[in-house]
Design a protein around this motif. Sequence first.
Motif, short mmCIF file in Angstrom:
data_model
loop_
_atom_site.label_atom_id
_atom_site.label_comp_id
_atom_site.label_asym_id
_atom_site.label_seq_id
_atom_site.Cartn_x
_atom_site.Cartn_y
_atom_site.Cartn_z
N GLU A 72 10.59 10.86 -7.21
CA GLU A 72 12.22 10.15 -6.31
C GLU A 72 12.63 10.48 -5.04
O GLU A 72 13.47 11.01 -4.27
CB GLU A 72 13.39 11.12 -7.33
N LEU A 73 11.35 11.18 -4.68
CA LEU A 73 11.45 11.54 -3.17
C LEU A 73 11.01 9.89 -2.02
O LEU A 73 9.81 9.52 -2.68
CB LEU A 73 10.56 12.82 -2.79
N PRO A 74 11.50 10.01 -0.85
CA PRO A 74 11.16 9.66 0.13
C PRO A 74 9.92 10.21 0.91
O PRO A 74 9.57 10.83 1.85
CB PRO A 74 12.01 9.65 1.29
N VAL A 75 8.23 9.61 0.69
CA VAL A 75 7.17 9.51 0.13
C VAL A 75 6.63 8.77 1.15
O VAL A 75 6.53 7.71 1.40
CB VAL A 75 6.38 9.47 -0.45
N ALA A 76 6.52 10.13 2.46
CA ALA A 76 6.07 8.45 3.73
C ALA A 76 4.78 8.88 4.14
O ALA A 76 3.95 7.96 4.24
CB ALA A 76 6.51 8.94 4.87
N VAL A 77 3.56 10.24 3.70
CA VAL A 77 2.27 9.86 3.77
C VAL A 77 2.15 10.48 2.59
O VAL A 77 1.97 11.38 2.06
CB VAL A 77 1.94 10.67 4.92
N TRP A 78 0.83 9.96 2.03
CA TRP A 78 0.32 10.63 1.01
C TRP A 78 -1.11 10.33 0.74
O TRP A 78 -2.23 9.36 1.94
CB TRP A 78 0.24 9.67 -0.32
N ILE A 79 -2.18 11.45 0.72
CA ILE A 79 -3.54 11.69 0.98
C ILE A 79 -4.18 12.02 0.12
O ILE A 79 -4.02 13.15 -0.12
CB ILE A 79 -3.57 12.71 2.31
N ASN A 80 -5.08 10.40 -0.66
CA ASN A 80 -5.87 11.69 -1.90
C ASN A 80 -7.01 11.78 -1.01
O ASN A 80 -8.12 10.72 -0.64
CB ASN A 80 -6.03 9.65 -2.28
N ASN A 81 -7.06 13.18 -1.15
CA ASN A 81 -8.28 13.94 -0.36
C ASN A 81 -9.25 14.97 -1.73
O ASN A 81 -10.40 14.74 -1.68
CB ASN A 81 -7.40 15.16 0.65
N ASN A 124 9.76 0.26 1.14
CA ASN A 124 9.55 -0.76 2.45
C ASN A 124 9.33 0.15 3.08
O ASN A 124 9.02 -0.45 4.62
CB ASN A 124 10.88 -1.36 2.93
N TYR A 125 8.38 1.63 2.96
CA TYR A 125 7.27 1.99 4.34
C TYR A 125 6.66 3.18 3.73
O TYR A 125 6.30 3.31 2.36
CB TYR A 125 8.25 3.07 5.29
N GLY A 126 5.48 3.29 4.00
CA GLY A 126 4.67 4.64 3.68
C GLY A 126 3.20 4.44 4.49
O GLY A 126 2.93 3.11 4.21
#
Length: 257
Positions: A72-81, A124-126
Amino acid sequence: MKKYAVITGASSGIGKEFAKILAKEGYALALTARRGDRLRKMAKHLKTECRIVEADLTKEEDCYRLYQSVAELPVAVWINNAGFGHCGTFKEGELEKELDMISVNVRAVHLLTKLVLKKMERQNYGSILNVASCAGLMPAGPYMATYYATKSYVTSLTRAIAEELRYEGSPVYLGCLCPGPVNTEFNEVAEVEFALKGISPAWCARYGYQQMKQGKTVIVPTFSMKAAVTLGRFLPETLYIRIAAHQQKKKKSGRRI
Ligand SMILES: NC(=O)c1ccc[n+]([C@@H]2O[C@H](COP(=O)([O-])OP(=O)(O)OC[C@H]3O[C@@H](n4cnc5c(N)ncnc54)[C@H](OP(=O)(O)O)[C@@H]3O)[C@@H](O)[C@H]2O)c1
């Protein structure tokens, strides 16, 4: 509006450095790994809001729980590290460890990329960055066979989806970071020593972040690794695989494999 960045495998190495960079860039963070104690300690030094999600990404339920915790959060960056490797012959390798490697390096990345991509398209972003490896740009890696195969999956998947997104004019970025040797705890976990000089995880993460912002799909830090990957395209595959085998053998310092 405050935006969030989620980093898997944030308890050490490249993931930890991504956390520092993204905190400085003003993101609130969700940090995940199995070692929650390390994440909590780190969070005290990062001058931003940090949510800690202890999760073992070999487990599908933990992957879903991680996603749900930020859905439910505005997640702009997700790094699968998060990821790990192991060195040795395929015959002698421990099957359980290899299946865990496939779960973390492939299954979790696949599952999370799908869920997060759909969420980001709704927003619409990320940006999603999958940490693969130079290993994933090479035809095969004898004596690290499973690791190379997992990373090939990540580079292939990422490139394919990135083309689909480009064609559709999607607002979401997807790319993969493909480093050569980086001085982290990777070696300890993989029980190897690098045959080549490693770069610092701070440099690797900074370069990855800069290139991600520029929308690059396949990110290879350092000139020497870029040259190795380019040269590889001109070599017969059998020769390239033999060179890879030679390099991997050198990693097992003193041990015969
Ligand atoms: N170092 C290199 O030379 C190199 C080169 C190319 C690519 N890479 C890739 O870079 C990524 C980061 O590795 P690194 O070099 O920074 O190594 P690292 O220092 O060992 O960090 C690996 C991270 O992955 C997490 N992780 C491992 N297994 C996990 C599991 N089952 N569930 C959740 N988290 C797990 C670890 O956290 P916990 O142990 O706390 O769970 C740790 O935070 C990996 O995908 C690796 O394949 C590394």
